[in-house]
Design a protein around this motif. Structure first.
Motif, mmCIF file in Angstrom:
data_model
loop_
_atom_site.group_PDB
_atom_site.id
_atom_site.type_symbol
_atom_site.label_atom_id
_atom_site.label_comp_id
_atom_site.label_asym_id
_atom_site.label_seq_id
_atom_site.Cartn_x
_atom_site.Cartn_y
_atom_site.Cartn_z
ATOM 1 N N THR A 1 0.831 -1.208 0.000
ATOM 2 C CA THR A 1 0.000 0.000 0.000
ATOM 3 C C THR A 1 0.866 1.259 0.000
ATOM 4 N N ILE A 2 1.973 1.240 0.759
ATOM 5 C CA ILE A 2 2.874 2.394 0.770
ATOM 6 C C ILE A 2 3.415 2.667 -0.635
ATOM 7 N N ARG A 3 3.748 1.602 -1.351
ATOM 8 C CA ARG A 3 4.180 1.785 -2.739
ATOM 9 C C ARG A 3 3.073 2.432 -3.579
ATOM 10 N N SER A 4 1.844 1.977 -3.380
ATOM 11 C CA SER A 4 0.738 2.510 -4.171
ATOM 12 C C SER A 4 0.460 3.967 -3.825
ATOM 13 N N ILE A 5 0.664 4.339 -2.561
ATOM 14 C CA ILE A 5 0.478 5.736 -2.152
ATOM 15 C C ILE A 5 1.473 6.623 -2.885
ATOM 16 N N ARG A 6 2.720 6.179 -2.957
ATOM 17 C CA ARG A 6 3.722 6.932 -3.730
ATOM 18 C C ARG A 6 3.321 6.993 -5.200
ATOM 19 N N GLY A 7 2.756 5.896 -5.714
ATOM 20 C CA GLY A 7 2.315 5.873 -7.101
ATOM 21 C C GLY A 7 1.202 6.857 -7.390
ATOM 22 N N ARG A 8 0.458 7.238 -6.350
ATOM 23 C CA ARG A 8 -0.622 8.220 -6.500
ATOM 24 C C ARG A 8 -0.117 9.646 -6.350
ATOM 25 N N GLY A 9 1.198 9.824 -6.133
ATOM 26 C CA GLY A 9 1.771 11.160 -6.123
ATOM 27 C C GLY A 9 2.134 11.721 -4.770
ATOM 28 N N THR A 10 2.088 10.899 -3.715
ATOM 29 C CA THR A 10 2.433 11.369 -2.372
ATOM 30 C C THR A 10 3.841 10.917 -2.006
ATOM 31 N N THR A 11 4.668 11.863 -1.597
ATOM 32 C CA THR A 11 6.022 11.574 -1.140
ATOM 33 C C THR A 11 5.949 11.015 0.284
ATOM 34 N N VAL A 12 6.862 10.090 0.619
ATOM 35 C CA VAL A 12 6.797 9.412 1.917
ATOM 36 C C VAL A 12 8.154 9.474 2.617
ATOM 37 N N LEU A 13 8.126 9.885 3.890
ATOM 38 C CA LEU A 13 9.282 9.770 4.779
ATOM 39 C C LEU A 13 8.896 8.759 5.855
ATOM 40 N N LEU A 14 9.631 7.659 5.903
ATOM 41 C CA LEU A 14 9.239 6.478 6.664
ATOM 42 C C LEU A 14 10.244 6.169 7.767
ATOM 43 N N VAL A 15 9.759 6.075 9.014
ATOM 44 C CA VAL A 15 10.530 5.523 10.129
ATOM 45 C C VAL A 15 10.017 4.114 10.359
ATOM 46 N N GLU A 16 10.930 3.136 10.369
ATOM 47 C CA GLU A 16 10.477 1.743 10.393
ATOM 48 C C GLU A 16 11.498 0.858 11.087
ATOM 49 N N GLN A 17 11.012 0.014 12.018
ATOM 50 C CA GLN A 17 11.898 -0.904 12.734
ATOM 51 C C GLN A 17 12.326 -2.077 11.865
ATOM 52 N N ASN A 18 11.518 -2.428 10.874
ATOM 53 C CA ASN A 18 11.827 -3.544 9.991
ATOM 54 C C ASN A 18 12.689 -3.019 8.838
ATOM 55 N N ALA A 19 14.003 -3.027 9.054
ATOM 56 C CA ALA A 19 14.918 -2.394 8.109
ATOM 57 C C ALA A 19 14.866 -3.047 6.732
ATOM 58 N N ASN A 20 14.801 -4.367 6.675
ATOM 59 C CA ASN A 20 14.738 -5.035 5.369
ATOM 60 C C ASN A 20 13.507 -4.614 4.589
ATOM 61 N N MET A 21 12.356 -4.567 5.260
ATOM 62 C CA MET A 21 11.129 -4.189 4.587
ATOM 63 C C MET A 21 11.161 -2.727 4.153
ATOM 64 N N ALA A 22 11.663 -1.858 5.029
ATOM 65 C CA ALA A 22 11.757 -0.442 4.685
ATOM 66 C C ALA A 22 12.635 -0.222 3.456
ATOM 67 N N LEU A 23 13.774 -0.896 3.411
ATOM 68 C CA LEU A 23 14.687 -0.722 2.281
ATOM 69 C C LEU A 23 14.138 -1.354 1.007
ATOM 70 N N SER A 24 13.192 -2.282 1.142
ATOM 71 C CA SER A 24 12.615 -2.905 -0.048
ATOM 72 C C SER A 24 11.706 -1.949 -0.816
ATOM 73 N N VAL A 25 11.215 -0.891 -0.154
ATOM 74 C CA VAL A 25 10.327 0.064 -0.830
ATOM 75 C C VAL A 25 10.977 1.432 -1.016
ATOM 76 N N ALA A 26 12.079 1.693 -0.311
ATOM 77 C CA ALA A 26 12.666 3.030 -0.300
ATOM 78 C C ALA A 26 13.536 3.300 -1.530
ATOM 79 N N ASP A 27 13.629 4.575 -1.875
ATOM 80 C CA ASP A 27 14.580 5.028 -2.893
ATOM 81 C C ASP A 27 15.937 5.343 -2.269
ATOM 82 N N ARG A 28 15.897 5.848 -1.031
ATOM 83 C CA ARG A 28 17.122 6.179 -0.301
ATOM 84 C C ARG A 28 16.865 5.969 1.178
#
Length: 245
Positions: free
Chosen positions: A180-207
């Motif tokens: 869903t976070i990926r789809s939110i970005r696809g709809r034009g919303t920029t995301v700054l994410l704090v996340e304990q699950n580092a592998n999952m966070a890096l799987s969707v992040a650009d940086r």
């Protein structure tokens, strides 16, 4: 020009210095993640951006404009939505009422318009549609997290701040949430994410950035961070992930 810029930002809780001069940027259309151990300052970074924690030194710019001395409710109107850790939905209101409250910061809107926007949220979060009349307290943790994100999106943000969205959720729900976070970005919303699950966070992040006791120590693309021995040892080793700040 980046959508969000932090320049030498310091924040404190009383005599405790939580941020010690961090600088970062988020480009429009990116998903950027902040990684770090418990107490590193990740949540404080989001709270500083949204005006909930005072910045004692440095500058935060949003769309090129400084956020200094702007009240949190006005920051929302500028286009920043903050979904805090713990969800904080209204337990005695229905799912639909919780979502509708998210539009309140945009002033008085025709009810028909708001209800149409609620239907858009149901397209993003189909599970919430069948729960429309359910009270907030009756939802599972995953459903509450989806509701909190939907409420945040109702403010029509340019930038969505997400604080530990996967905390306490079952793995299959986490997978759905990050899709869903990926789809939110696809709809034009920029995301700054704090996340304990580092592998999952890096799987969707650009940086990503790594915070250590209020200081930024490492930044890079997901590939660079996944290949960094310090990052792997601290946040990716053995499948154990750092906890939230």
């Amino acid at each position: 020009m980046p959508l969000l810029e932090l320049h030498n930002v310091h924040s404190a809780y009383g005599n405790v210095q939580a941020l010690k001069g961090i600088s970062l940027h988020v480009e429009e259309g990116e998903i950027v993640t902040l990684l770090g151990a418990n107490g590193a300052g990740k949540s404080t970074t989001l709270r500083s951006i949204s005006g909930l924690t005072a910045v004692t030194e440095g500058e935060i710019l949003f769309d090129g404009k400084p956020l200094a001395r702007i009240k949190p409710e006005h920051i929302v109107r500028l286009g920043i939505a903050h979904v805090p850790e713990g969800r904080r939905i209204f337990p005695g209101l229905t799912v639909k009422e919780n979502i509708m409250i998210g539009a309140s910061g945009r002033g008085r809107l025709p009810r028909q318009q708001v209800e149409g926007e609620v239907e858009e949220m149901y397209q993003i979060f189909p599970d919430l549609q069948r729960l429309s009349d359910a009270l907030g307290w009756s939802l599972s943790g995953g459903q509450q997290q989806m509701l909190a994100v939907a409420r945040g999106l109702m403010s029509k943000p340019k930038l969505l701040l997400l604080d530990e969205p996967s905390l306490g959720l079952a793995p299959i729900i986490v997978q759905q949430l990050f899709a869903t976070i990926r789809s939110i970005r696809g709809r034009g919303t920029t995301v700054l994410l704090v996340e304990q699950n580092a592998n999952m966070a890096l799987s969707v992040a650009d940086r990503g950035y790594v915070l250590v006791t209020g200081n930024l120590t490492v930044e890079g693309t997901p590939a660079q961070l996944l290949d960094n021995e310090e990052v792997k040892a601290a946040y990716l080793g053995g499948g154990k992930h750092a906890e939230s700040a």
